[in-house]
Write a protein that holds these residues in place. Structure first.
Motif, PDB file in Angstrom:
ATOM      1  N   ALA A 244       0.867  -1.182  -0.076  1.00  0.00           N
ATOM      2  CA  ALA A 244      -0.032   0.080   0.066  1.00  0.00           C
ATOM      3  C   ALA A 244       0.947   1.338  -0.021  1.00  0.00           C
ATOM      4  CB  ALA A 244      -0.928  -0.043   1.034  1.00  0.00           C
ATOM      5  N   LEU A 245       1.842   1.449   0.896  1.00  0.00           N
ATOM      6  CA  LEU A 245       2.786   2.422   0.690  1.00  0.00           C
ATOM      7  C   LEU A 245       3.587   2.704  -0.508  1.00  0.00           C
ATOM      8  CD1 LEU A 245       4.409   1.842   4.451  1.00  0.00           C
ATOM      9  CD2 LEU A 245       2.767   3.697   3.780  1.00  0.00           C
ATOM     10  N   MET A 246       3.503   1.577  -1.259  1.00  0.00           N
ATOM     11  CA  MET A 246       4.414   1.819  -2.403  1.00  0.00           C
ATOM     12  C   MET A 246       3.456   1.836  -3.700  1.00  0.00           C
ATOM     13  SD  MET A 246       7.009  -1.270  -1.923  1.00  0.00           S
ATOM     14  CE  MET A 246       7.913  -1.287  -3.576  1.00  0.00           C
ATOM     15  N   LYS A 247       1.972   1.930  -3.338  1.00  0.00           N
ATOM     16  CA  LYS A 247       1.041   2.255  -4.153  1.00  0.00           C
ATOM     17  C   LYS A 247       1.077   1.179  -5.362  1.00  0.00           C
ATOM     18  CE  LYS A 247       1.081   7.358  -3.503  1.00  0.00           C
ATOM     19  NZ  LYS A 247       2.246   7.339  -2.666  1.00  0.00           N
ATOM     20  N   ASN A 248       1.443  -0.113  -5.053  1.00  0.00           N
ATOM     21  CA  ASN A 248       1.534  -1.019  -5.959  1.00  0.00           C
ATOM     22  C   ASN A 248       2.328  -1.036  -7.195  1.00  0.00           C
ATOM     23  OD1 ASN A 248      -0.092  -3.660  -5.639  1.00  0.00           O
ATOM     24  ND2 ASN A 248      -2.100  -2.813  -6.302  1.00  0.00           N
ATOM     25  N   LYS A 249       3.263  -0.166  -6.823  1.00  0.00           N
ATOM     26  CA  LYS A 249       4.148   0.113  -7.751  1.00  0.00           C
ATOM     27  C   LYS A 249       5.835  -0.335  -7.272  1.00  0.00           C
ATOM     28  CE  LYS A 249       1.922   4.171  -9.544  1.00  0.00           C
ATOM     29  NZ  LYS A 249       1.674   5.553  -9.101  1.00  0.00           N
ATOM     30  N   GLY A 250       6.539  -0.937  -8.337  1.00  0.00           N
ATOM     31  CA  GLY A 250       7.868  -1.585  -7.699  1.00  0.00           C
ATOM     32  C   GLY A 250       7.424  -3.148  -7.583  1.00  0.00           C
ATOM     33  N   GLN A 251       8.440  -3.775  -6.867  1.00  0.00           N
ATOM     34  CA  GLN A 251       8.342  -5.292  -6.457  1.00  0.00           C
ATOM     35  C   GLN A 251       8.677  -5.376  -5.129  1.00  0.00           C
ATOM     36  OE1 GLN A 251      11.656  -7.587  -8.104  1.00  0.00           O
ATOM     37  NE2 GLN A 251      10.633  -9.350  -8.194  1.00  0.00           N
ATOM     38  N   ILE A 252       7.912  -6.434  -4.439  1.00  0.00           N
ATOM     39  CA  ILE A 252       8.246  -6.713  -3.215  1.00  0.00           C
ATOM     40  C   ILE A 252       8.431  -8.182  -3.301  1.00  0.00           C
ATOM     41  CG2 ILE A 252       6.978  -7.183  -0.709  1.00  0.00           C
ATOM     42  CD1 ILE A 252       5.426  -4.621  -1.284  1.00  0.00           C
ATOM     43  N   ILE A 253       9.468  -8.702  -2.661  1.00  0.00           N
ATOM     44  CA  ILE A 253       9.933 -10.372  -2.645  1.00  0.00           C
ATOM     45  C   ILE A 253       9.740 -10.617  -1.494  1.00  0.00           C
ATOM     46  CG2 ILE A 253      11.391 -11.964  -2.877  1.00  0.00           C
ATOM     47  CD1 ILE A 253      12.866 -10.025  -5.211  1.00  0.00           C
ATOM     48  N   ALA A 254       8.401 -11.354  -1.101  1.00  0.00           N
ATOM     49  CA  ALA A 254       8.124 -11.955   0.321  1.00  0.00           C
ATOM     50  C   ALA A 254       8.809 -13.195   0.578  1.00  0.00           C
ATOM     51  CB  ALA A 254       6.638 -11.767   0.303  1.00  0.00           C
ATOM     52  N   LEU A 255       9.629 -13.556   1.557  1.00  0.00           N
ATOM     53  CA  LEU A 255      10.358 -14.756   1.954  1.00  0.00           C
ATOM     54  C   LEU A 255       9.927 -15.242   3.165  1.00  0.00           C
ATOM     55  CD1 LEU A 255      14.142 -13.522   1.091  1.00  0.00           C
ATOM     56  CD2 LEU A 255      12.625 -14.497  -0.500  1.00  0.00           C
ATOM     57  N   ASP A 256       9.863 -16.586   3.210  1.00  0.00           N
ATOM     58  CA  ASP A 256       9.576 -17.194   4.487  1.00  0.00           C
ATOM     59  C   ASP A 256      10.070 -18.565   4.413  1.00  0.00           C
ATOM     60  OD1 ASP A 256       8.255 -16.172   7.215  1.00  0.00           O
ATOM     61  OD2 ASP A 256       7.826 -18.408   6.977  1.00  0.00           O
ATOM     62  N   ILE A 257      10.406 -19.268   5.645  1.00  0.00           N
ATOM     63  CA  ILE A 257      10.486 -20.650   5.640  1.00  0.00           C
ATOM     64  C   ILE A 257       9.678 -21.549   5.498  1.00  0.00           C
ATOM     65  CG2 ILE A 257      13.002 -20.336   6.500  1.00  0.00           C
ATOM     66  CD1 ILE A 257      11.762 -21.339   9.399  1.00  0.00           C
ATOM     67  N   TYR A 258       8.318 -21.103   5.551  1.00  0.00           N
ATOM     68  CA  TYR A 258       7.045 -21.830   5.936  1.00  0.00           C
ATOM     69  C   TYR A 258       6.421 -21.560   4.677  1.00  0.00           C
ATOM     70  CZ  TYR A 258       8.257 -22.601  10.458  1.00  0.00           C
ATOM     71  OH  TYR A 258       9.095 -23.218  11.750  1.00  0.00           O
ATOM     72  N   ASN A 259       5.810 -22.486   3.572  1.00  0.00           N
ATOM     73  CA  ASN A 259       5.368 -22.467   2.504  1.00  0.00           C
ATOM     74  C   ASN A 259       3.848 -21.955   2.667  1.00  0.00           C
ATOM     75  OD1 ASN A 259       4.856 -22.307  -0.102  1.00  0.00           O
ATOM     76  ND2 ASN A 259       4.641 -24.233  -0.630  1.00  0.00           N
ATOM     77  N   TRP A 260       3.143 -22.595   3.817  1.00  0.00           N
ATOM     78  CA  TRP A 260       1.869 -22.297   4.168  1.00  0.00           C
ATOM     79  C   TRP A 260       1.507 -20.868   4.718  1.00  0.00           C
ATOM     80  CZ3 TRP A 260       0.528 -20.705   9.237  1.00  0.00           C
ATOM     81  CH2 TRP A 260       1.420 -21.062  10.094  1.00  0.00           C
ATOM     82  N   LYS A 261       2.395 -20.219   4.988  1.00  0.00           N
ATOM     83  CA  LYS A 261       2.334 -18.824   5.489  1.00  0.00           C
ATOM     84  C   LYS A 261       2.307 -17.957   4.305  1.00  0.00           C
ATOM     85  CE  LYS A 261       4.421 -18.842  10.300  1.00  0.00           C
ATOM     86  NZ  LYS A 261       5.297 -18.093  11.308  1.00  0.00           N
ATOM     87  N   LEU A 262       3.035 -18.221   3.339  1.00  0.00           N
ATOM     88  CA  LEU A 262       3.254 -17.452   2.111  1.00  0.00           C
ATOM     89  C   LEU A 262       1.792 -17.821   1.301  1.00  0.00           C
ATOM     90  CD1 LEU A 262       6.882 -18.011   1.082  1.00  0.00           C
ATOM     91  CD2 LEU A 262       5.686 -16.199   2.451  1.00  0.00           C
ATOM     92  N   ALA A 263       1.355 -19.013   1.468  1.00  0.00           N
ATOM     93  CA  ALA A 263       0.105 -19.159   0.786  1.00  0.00           C
ATOM     94  C   ALA A 263      -1.035 -18.386   1.252  1.00  0.00           C
ATOM     95  CB  ALA A 263      -0.306 -20.587   0.945  1.00  0.00           C
ATOM     96  N   GLU A 264      -0.960 -18.223   2.746  1.00  0.00           N
ATOM     97  CA  GLU A 264      -1.992 -17.272   3.325  1.00  0.00           C
ATOM     98  C   GLU A 264      -1.773 -15.884   2.772  1.00  0.00           C
ATOM     99  OE1 GLU A 264      -4.682 -15.607   6.005  1.00  0.00           O
ATOM    100  OE2 GLU A 264      -4.630 -17.493   5.090  1.00  0.00           O
ATOM    101  N   LEU A 265      -0.503 -15.502   2.877  1.00  0.00           N
ATOM    102  CA  LEU A 265      -0.177 -14.163   2.142  1.00  0.00           C
ATOM    103  C   LEU A 265      -0.847 -13.851   1.015  1.00  0.00           C
ATOM    104  CD1 LEU A 265       3.506 -12.656   2.376  1.00  0.00           C
ATOM    105  CD2 LEU A 265       1.794 -11.864   0.618  1.00  0.00           C
ATOM    106  N   LYS A 266      -0.666 -14.945   0.096  1.00  0.00           N
ATOM    107  CA  LYS A 266      -1.095 -14.735  -1.181  1.00  0.00           C
ATOM    108  C   LYS A 266      -2.613 -14.520  -1.432  1.00  0.00           C
ATOM    109  CE  LYS A 266       2.061 -17.571  -3.668  1.00  0.00           C
ATOM    110  NZ  LYS A 266       2.358 -19.002  -4.491  1.00  0.00           N
ATOM    111  N   ARG A 267      -3.501 -15.245  -0.311  1.00  0.00           N
ATOM    112  CA  ARG A 267      -4.852 -15.083  -0.131  1.00  0.00           C
ATOM    113  C   ARG A 267      -5.091 -13.706   0.202  1.00  0.00           C
ATOM    114  NH1 ARG A 267      -4.693 -20.590   1.432  1.00  0.00           N
ATOM    115  NH2 ARG A 267      -4.334 -20.045   3.644  1.00  0.00           N
ATOM    116  N   ARG A 268      -4.568 -13.138   1.282  1.00  0.00           N
ATOM    117  CA  ARG A 268      -4.517 -11.860   1.722  1.00  0.00           C
ATOM    118  C   ARG A 268      -4.378 -10.764   0.781  1.00  0.00           C
ATOM    119  NH1 ARG A 268      -1.535 -11.501   7.476  1.00  0.00           N
ATOM    120  NH2 ARG A 268      -2.798  -9.650   7.651  1.00  0.00           N
TER     121      ARG A 268
END
Length: 401
Positions: A244-268
Motif C-alpha cells: 500500500a505504501l508503494m501504491k502497488n508499484k515496484g516489486q516486493i519479494i516476500a520470503l519465508d521458511i514456511y510455504n503455508w504462511k506464504l500461501a496465506e499471504l497470497k490469499r490476503r
C-alpha cells in the motif's frame, strides 16, 4: 441472571485443557475452533467465553496461588472457579465444582500481598528475573500493561480506501471506530467486535494490525518502483502494508521458511488488491544468495520471544523458556548477518522485533554494527507496552559501502 451457563463452562474447560496440555496448540486457534464448533452461541455468550478463556490464561500463576496448587489436567474446573470467585462473575453451583473447597480460595483472595512479584504479575519466575535484569525497575510497569486486554486496531488499506471512508463504512455495519493520531492509516474499534464478518473486511478495505506494528512499514521509507525484500514475511501483515505504501508499484519479494504462511499471504494479497508481491520459500541459502546486493530496502521482522505482544498472546509466556530466548538471540544475529547482504550499497533495512528485551533489540543491532562497519544506524525506536499498544523495537540501518 448468571453470566455463565454449563455449556460455556464445559467449552472453556476443554479449550484451556487443549491450550495448556497439548503441544503446539495456541490460544487464538483454540478459541477460534471452539467458537466455530458452537454456532448457536449468541454474541454475548461468545464474548463471555473469549474473555474468561483469555483472562484465565493471562492470570494463570496468580490463580494457581489462589487455588493452592499448580494447574494440571485434572483441576481445570478448580482453576475456572478460582477465576470466577476472583472476578466476581455470576455462576450457578455446577456439579463440576463439587468437592472444591471454595472457602480455601476465598481465604486466599482476602490477602492483599503476594509471596513474589512473579505471582503478582502472573509470569513464570524465570521470566520475572529476566525482565527485571533487562528492564530494571520498569519491568513491573510494563508487565502491568502486558496484562491488559489489547485494543483492536485496523490498518486502512489505502489501495482501496482511506481512514475516513473506512470509519464511515464500518459505522454502516454497526461497528464504531475512530482514527488514531500519529498513526496515518490506523483505526481503533470502540469495543471488541468480530470484524472478519463485515463486508468491509471481505472487500479488502482493512487488515487487523496493531498501531505499533504499523510504524515498521513507515520506518522502512519505501518509494514507488523500488525492489523491496520482506525477509521474514510470515502471513504478510507488514508485506501488505508495504504494498500500500508503494501504491502497488515496484516489486516486493516476500520470503519465508514456511510455504503455508506464504500461501496465506497470497490469499490476503488478492483480497487487498496488492499486485506487486512475489512469494519465495527459503528452501536453502541459495534463495538469499541470488538476492545479494539487489534490494533497495530489506525488512527483517525477526523471530523473537514475542514478549511485547503478551496482551494478545498471553499463552506464549507459559510456552517459552530461557533456553528458547537464548536460541532465538543466536538466530536473530545469524539472520541479520545473512539477510543484510541482500541490500544494495546505499540501501536501507529495518530490523524489528515484537520483544521488549534489549538483548533481542538494540544489543543485537549494536553487535551487528560492530562486526559490520560498512553498515550504519540511522535511527531506532523502542515502543513499550505501557504506551498503550504492542511492544516493538525497530532500527533503520543503511549500507554505506
Amino acid at each position: 441472571m448468571e453470566l455463565i451457563h454449563r455449556n460455556l463452562l464445559i467449552g472453556i474447560h476443554d479449550a484451556l485443557q487443549e491450550t495448556f496440555f497439548e503441544k503446539n496448540k495456541y490460544a487464538d486457534k483454540v478459541i477460534e475452533r471452539l467458537l466455530k464448533a458452537h454456532k448457536k452461541w449468541g454474541s454475548q455468550d461468545r464474548a463471555v467465553v473469549s474473555e474468561i478463556f483469555y483472562n484465565i490464561i493471562r492470570w494463570k500463576k496468580r490463580l494457581e496461588y489462589y487455588m493452592g496448587e499448580g494447574v494440571k489436567p485434572g483441576n481445570i474446573y478448580k482453576l475456572i472457579l478460582a477465576y470466577l470467585l476472583w472476578s466476581k462473575t455470576k455462576y450457578k453451583k455446577f456439579e463440576e465444582f463439587d468437592g472444591i473447597k471454595t472457602a480455601d480460595i476465598l481465604k486466599k483472595l482476602e490477602k492483599t500481598s503476594f509471596p513474589s512479584k512473579a505471582i503478582q504479575h502472573s509470569v513464570p519466575e524465570w521470566l520475572a528475573e529476566t525482565m527485571e535484569k533487562e528492564l530494571g525497575s520498569d519491568w513491573e510497569k510494563e508487565m502491568i500493561a502486558l496484562n491488559e486486554q489489547a485494543p483492536t486496531v485496523l490498518r486502512a488499506n489505502t489501495l482501496k480506501t482511506s481512514v475516513h471512508e473506512l470509519v464511515n463504512e464500518l459505522r454502516e455495519e454497526q461497528v464504531e471506530s475512530f482514527p488514531l493520531k500519529k498513526y496515518p492509516d490506523a483505526v481503533q474499534l470502540e469495543e471488541k467486535k468480530n470484524v472478519f464478518l463485515t463486508s468491509a473486511f471481505k472487500d479488502g478495505l482493512f487488515e487487523v494490525q496493531d498501531a505499533s506494528s504499523q510504524k515498521i512499514g513507515e520506518m522502512l521509507d519505501v518509494q514507488d518502483g523500488m525492489r523491496v525484500v520482506d525477509a521474514c514475511a510470515g502471513a504478510g501483515g507488514k508485506t501488505l502494508h508495504l504494498a500500500a505504501l508503494m501504491k502497488n508499484k515496484g516489486q516486493i519479494i516476500a520470503l519465508d521458511i514456511y510455504n503455508w504462511k506464504l500461501a496465506e499471504l497470497k490469499r490476503r494479497a488478492k483480497r487487498a488488491g496488492a499486485h506487486n508481491i512475489e512469494t519465495r520459500v527459503i528452501e536453502d541459502n541459495k534463495v538469499i544468495k541470488r538476492l545479494h546486493g539487489k534490494a533497495d530496502r530489506v525488512l527483517i521482522d525477526a523471530p523473537c520471544s514475542g514478549l511485547g505482544v503478551l496482551k494478545r498472546n498471553p499463552d506464549s509466556k507459559w510456552k517459552i523458556d530461557q533456553d528458547f530466548i537464548d536460541r532465538i538471540k543466536n538466530e536473530q544475529q545469524q539472520i541479520l548477518q545473512d539477510y543484510s547482504k541482500m541490500l544494495k550499497i546505499g540501501g536501507k533495512m529495518v530490523y524489528a522485533t515484537c520483544s521488549v528485551l534489549p538483548s533481542e533489540n538494540n544489543e543485537q543491532v549494536a553487535s551487528f554494527l560492530k562486526n559490520n562497519p560498512e553498515y550504519t544506524l540511522i535511527r531506532e525506536e523502542n515502543i513499550m507496552p505501557s504506551e498503550g499498544y504492542d511492544g516493538f523495537y525497530m532500527a533503520l540501518i543503511q549500507r554505506m559501502e
